[in-house]
Design a protein around this motif. Structure first.
Motif, short mmCIF file in Angstrom:
data_model
loop_
_atom_site.label_atom_id
_atom_site.label_comp_id
_atom_site.label_asym_id
_atom_site.label_seq_id
_atom_site.Cartn_x
_atom_site.Cartn_y
_atom_site.Cartn_z
N GLY A 356 0.74 -1.18 0.18
CA GLY A 356 0.13 -0.02 0.06
C GLY A 356 1.04 1.19 0.02
N PRO A 357 0.20 2.49 0.46
CA PRO A 357 1.17 3.48 0.22
C PRO A 357 2.42 3.50 1.37
CG PRO A 357 -1.26 4.15 0.44
CD PRO A 357 -0.93 2.43 0.71
N LEU A 358 3.33 4.34 0.98
CA LEU A 358 4.62 4.24 1.72
C LEU A 358 4.30 4.88 3.03
CD1 LEU A 358 7.69 3.92 1.78
CD2 LEU A 358 7.76 6.41 0.98
N MET A 359 3.39 5.83 3.04
CA MET A 359 3.15 6.50 4.57
C MET A 359 1.62 6.33 4.74
SD MET A 359 3.42 9.03 2.18
CE MET A 359 5.13 9.42 2.24
N SER A 360 1.01 6.44 5.88
CA SER A 360 -0.45 6.48 6.31
C SER A 360 -0.70 7.70 6.67
CB SER A 360 -0.74 5.40 7.14
OG SER A 360 -0.57 4.18 6.71
N LEU A 361 -1.75 8.43 6.36
CA LEU A 361 -1.98 9.84 6.88
C LEU A 361 -3.64 9.83 7.29
CD1 LEU A 361 -0.25 11.96 3.63
CD2 LEU A 361 0.54 11.35 6.16
N PHE A 516 1.68 17.78 13.13
CA PHE A 516 1.87 16.68 12.39
C PHE A 516 2.74 15.90 13.14
CE2 PHE A 516 3.24 13.84 8.99
CZ PHE A 516 2.36 14.14 8.00
N TYR A 517 2.04 14.56 13.66
CA TYR A 517 2.82 13.66 14.64
C TYR A 517 3.00 12.61 13.71
CZ TYR A 517 3.48 10.80 18.90
OH TYR A 517 4.43 10.24 19.75
N LEU A 518 4.40 12.07 13.27
CA LEU A 518 4.78 10.83 12.65
C LEU A 518 5.15 9.67 13.55
CD1 LEU A 518 5.18 9.34 10.04
CD2 LEU A 518 7.55 10.61 10.03
N ASP A 519 4.44 8.59 13.51
CA ASP A 519 4.88 7.37 14.27
C ASP A 519 5.84 6.78 13.26
OD1 ASP A 519 4.50 6.90 17.26
OD2 ASP A 519 2.35 7.14 16.67
N GLN A 609 -2.09 16.07 12.10
CA GLN A 609 -2.89 14.83 11.83
C GLN A 609 -1.85 13.68 12.16
OE1 GLN A 609 -2.96 13.39 7.64
NE2 GLN A 609 -2.44 15.18 7.08
N HIS A 610 -2.22 12.48 12.48
CA HIS A 610 -1.39 11.61 12.78
C HIS A 610 -0.81 10.81 11.44
CE1 HIS A 610 -0.80 7.38 15.07
NE2 HIS A 610 0.47 7.92 14.72
N ALA A 611 0.46 10.33 11.49
CA ALA A 611 0.90 9.67 10.18
C ALA A 611 1.70 8.51 10.68
CB ALA A 611 1.98 10.63 9.40
N LEU A 612 1.95 7.60 9.84
CA LEU A 612 2.72 6.37 10.20
C LEU A 612 3.68 6.01 9.00
CD1 LEU A 612 3.10 3.97 12.15
CD2 LEU A 612 1.31 2.95 10.81
N THR A 613 4.86 5.81 9.12
CA THR A 613 5.72 4.95 8.54
C THR A 613 6.20 3.82 9.38
OG1 THR A 613 7.84 6.18 8.78
CG2 THR A 613 6.39 6.81 7.14
N THR A 614 6.76 2.76 8.66
CA THR A 614 7.38 1.39 9.49
C THR A 614 8.55 1.07 8.68
OG1 THR A 614 6.33 -0.18 8.40
CG2 THR A 614 5.22 1.06 10.29
#
Length: 814
Positions: A356-361, A516-519, A609-614
């Motif tokens: 899926g997408p590289l990052m989640s927003l 903008f909070y990136l986990d 917003q909350h974002a996520l990459t792993t």
């Protein structure tokens, strides 16, 4: 497709993985991406990853050698926000599509250019194939040599340099778009595969700089000697072992409490009280190191995979990843839980399972709905639009030079180790302010290497260190004040840690909704692996990097022979990535891309917003050549059984002295190669008359080419063939970091000399992105708590309060 960039128009002129992957991220984010394909289509169309790389794009076929078709691109560029290209500058000039020309008709255009080597230095005009870059920089002869048991360098299949360049390009594009919001002007963004690869290295460049400065006090050695003896305890902390039922596992117990938990799970905790073993995992004498290694291999071998998984479920501090291969990463439990895979219908291939997408927003969700376009599917639409586009030069004064493009962006960093924090580090070279919250004991990276601070020197570049005891109530008050003026929070704690400290996304966004909070954890913030320890080797195994590089070099088959198991574990360790090519760097680059996107979105007034990459999902994207599944899927490019390369025209060859890497995979490359006198006999050989014949007689072609290459040295072949514009370089025997910090780096303008509070003056690789107007800066590392006092004063704390905090251990100051 829809997303936060659905008002951007992008033109993509590339048939390389780097350009296609950068365009794919932009398309995922909602931008309209028009992919310009040559007659017959992009060469990527024949590859398994094409439906992933081209999803959501529009296709138009144009022959840029024809003026009428080049004018179509001109028309598209005149109304585009972004143009990305991997064509060589000389070709763009011939087509009339270089930045200096196109920017006249569209001064707002952000023009992203990727080359192999950059625009200065001896290699500036050479072709920029991935394999050439890794060979010339020394990765094949040093980082991956031990993947094979034969002498000589080994070819890695993972496209480390291409991934690095694609992400560096995106970072530069987002930074330039942000700068355009203020200036109204676009600019040229330049990236090279060779320089961008430098971002993959966690600490070896710093170690090499220290070794140069203190040659008698600091001697670097490989993890395992040529005799197969571990030089460091990492062989044990990052143990690779096989289970009773034949599954290779990668343990990652780097921190002392994690390693003790692993030793306990093996029933070996008694060793801590035994005079012969109590120093574990550190042993001075070689026999004891070897014996300890055999003990660990034997204990792991006593349990089946299912039995080990029961151990992992019972003790969250003990964990090992299975060595996956091919598309198995798409079925990883964490990828499935986090919905990091998606199935899209493709017009030619049917259902395609892919990352899926590289990052989640969360606030501006990415919606993927379209697969890859058919060849020239949008040709009529695009040509008509281009015909109506404005063609006249725009009268405007030359835009003035600008400062650092991310100046004014403040990142509050919560986390340790390399992958996520180094993503923020990359932004400091572009002007972002990064306030790093360190534990009072310091980021563990500071003591990961034998020489003090060498492990953290690079990852802390440009940051302000504020050392806090986050368990103290006063620390939470300090964080609240910092969050008030931060634009972005970067968090890389394991699942649940941030929440326990009161600094999780839900907590901070509730109080500071504009953040903008990136986990950016290893696995995720929940799910079956969210709480698991994740290090670079863990991801290399779990995502399939090691097995992709190892290929058939690590034989299957059961054995209890400890010498054989040690040898195979060395191969798998080397295949997982060397000092300059590994999953930490892959993930860090994805973090930097997401942070630069966040800076641009914030500048445009997009809500917090909350974002996520792993790390796991980032590695799946980097492995896209393998990480797709669809009907009639062609095989991913796979190295031969001896690890030389992908085929006769893209592989290593031994010469009269040293080795070369030949990159001549296209028909025009073949014509150029056989146009040289030494190879002219091959041109008229019926066995090699076309692509199909060369594939059928690949072994004979290798034999014929080997005989020719054996007649000269590697240096001679590189000089002769590069002069004829043929992709051929010596597989350099220096380490990658020595090449960066040595003559190669100086010749190509990669180096900057900086002054550090730790090392005084030392060299480092400069920023991996260059701009035609915006500035960049080469930042330096910092000491623990170096900026605590200054930052606290800036945020309203008086001297008496700061002194009280320091006395009670709430803070540490330099």
């Amino acid at each position: 497709m829809s997303g936060p960039l659905d008002d951007l128009r992008v033109v993509e002129i590339s048939d390389t993985l780097t350009g296609a992957q950068a365009g794919q991220v932009l398309a995922d984010l909602g931008a309209e991406v028009v992919a310009v394909e040559p007659p017959g289509g992009s060469r990527l169309r024949d590859q398994a990853a094409f439906p992933f790389l081209a999803r959501g794009k529009k296709s138009v076929v144009l022959d840029l050698h024809e003026r009428v078709d080049a004018d179509v691109v001109w028309g598209l560029a005149s109304e585009a926000d972004v143009l990305i290209t991997t064509l060589r500058p000389a070709a763009l000039e011939r087509f009339g599509l270089d930045h200096s020309v196109v920017s006249v008709v569209n001064p707002r255009l952000v023009y992203g250019s990727v080359t192999g080597w950059g625009r200065t230095g001896p290699m500036r005009d050479a072709k920029g194939y991935e394999g050439m870059v890794l060979a010339k920089l020394g990765a094949m002869a040093t980082s991956f040599a031990k993947v094979s048991t034969r002498p000589g360098p080994t070819f890695p299949s993972v496209p480390f340099a291409s991934w690095s360049a694609s992400q560096a390009l995106l970072q530069g594009v987002f930074a330039a778009l942000r700068e355009r919001e203020a200036s109204g002007a676009g600019q040229l963004v330049e990236v090279s595969l060779a320089k961008a690869l430098a971002a993959q290295d966690p600490w070896n460049q710093a170690a090499a700089a220290i070794a140069q400065r203190f040659p008698d006090a600091f001697v670097a050695a490989p993890p395992v000697s040529d005799e197969g003896v571990p030089n460091y305890n990492f062989t044990f902390l990052l143990l690779i072992a096989i289970t009773k039922d034949g599954h290779w596992l990668q343990f990652s117990q780097v921190q002392p409490h994690l390693f003790r938990a692993f030793i306990r799970s093996c029933g070996l905790e008694w060793m801590y009280d035994d005079p012969d073993w109590k120093t574990l995992p550190n042993f001075e004498d070689v026999p004891r190191r070897m014996r300890f290694w055999d003990i660990l291999l034997t204990e792991v071998r006593k349990k089946t995979l299912a039995e080990w998984q029961e151990v992992f479920d019972q003790d969250p501090d003990v964990f090992a990843e299975i060595f996956r291969s091919g598309s198995e990463v798409l079925h990883h439990p964490q990828m499935q839980f986090a919905r990091h895979t998606i199935t899209l219908d493709d017009a030619e291939r049917g259902a395609v399972l892919q990352p899926g997408p590289l990052m989640s927003l969360e606030g501006t969700p990415i919606v993927l709905e379209r697969g890859a376009p058919r060849l020239d599917e949008h040709g009529a639409e695009v040509r008509a639009r281009a015909a109506e586009a404005r063609r006249d030069p725009v009268p405007a004064a030359d835009p003035p030079p600008s400062g650092l493009p991310l100046a004014g962006t403040t990142v509050l960093e919560l986390g340790t180790f390399y992958a996520a924090p180094y993503g923020a580090t990359l932004l400091t070279d572009l002007g972002a302010r990064v306030i790093k919250i360190e534990p009072t004991s310091g980021d563990p990276m500071r003591v990961m290497q034998p020489f003090p601070e060498s492990g953290a020197l690079k990852v802390l570049q440009g940051k302000e260190s504020v050392a806090l005891d986050l368990a103290a109530p006063e620390a939470k008050g300090i964080l609240e004040r910092l969050a008030l003026t931060a634009d972005i929070v970067l968090c890389s704690f394991r699942s649940g840690v941030a929440e326990r400290l009161g600094v999780g996304a839900r907590d901070l966004l509730a109080r500071h909704p504009d953040l903008f909070y990136l986990d950016a954890p290893g696995y995720g913030i929940a799910g079956p692996h969210g709480h698991r320890p994740a290090f670079a080797p863990t991801m290399s195994a779990g995502a399939g990097i090691a097995m992709r590089n190892a290929g058939a070099l690590v034989p299957d088959g059961e054995t209890d022979d400890l010498a054989v198991l040690r040898a195979r574990s060395i191969q798998l360790n080397s295949a997982g990535g060397g000092s300059a090519t590994q999953p930490d760097g892959i993930a860090a680059l994805a973090v930097a891309t997401t942070l630069s996107l966040a800076s641009y979105l914030k500048c445009r007034g997009v809500a917090g917003q909350h974002a996520l990459t792993t790390m796991l999902n980032s590695c799946a994207h980097a492995l896209c050549e393998d990480a797709v599944e669809h009907a009639n899927r062609p095989p991913a490019p796979t190295a031969d059984a001896e690890g030389f390369g992908f085929g006769p025209l893209y592989r290593l060859y031994e010469t009269a002295q040293d080795w070369v890497f030949l990159a001549a995979p296209t028909e025009s490359d073949w014509t150029d190669l056989t146009g040289q006198a030494e190879f002219s006999d091959l041109r008229d050989d019926s066995r090699f008359r076309d692509v199909a014949a060369r594939a059928e007689h690949a072994a004979e072609l290798v034999e014929a080419l080997s005989a020719v290459f054996a007649t000269r040295s590697a240096d001679e072949w590189e000089c002769a063939l590069l002069a004829a514009d043929i992709g051929c370089v010596k597989a350099d025997t220096n380490t990658v970091e020595r090449n960066y910090l040595g003559e190669f780096g100086r010749q190509h303008g990669y180096l900057a000399t900086v002054e550090s509070p730790i090392l005084d003056e030392y060299p480092r690789v400069g920023p991996i992105v260059d701009f035609s107007r915006s500035a960049t800066t080469a930042t330096v590392g910092c000491t623990l708590g170096q900026h605590t006092e200054a930052v606290l004063r800036e945020y309203g704390y008086d001297d008496a309060t700061i002194a009280d905090f320091a006395e009670r251990g709430v803070i540490v100051t330099a």
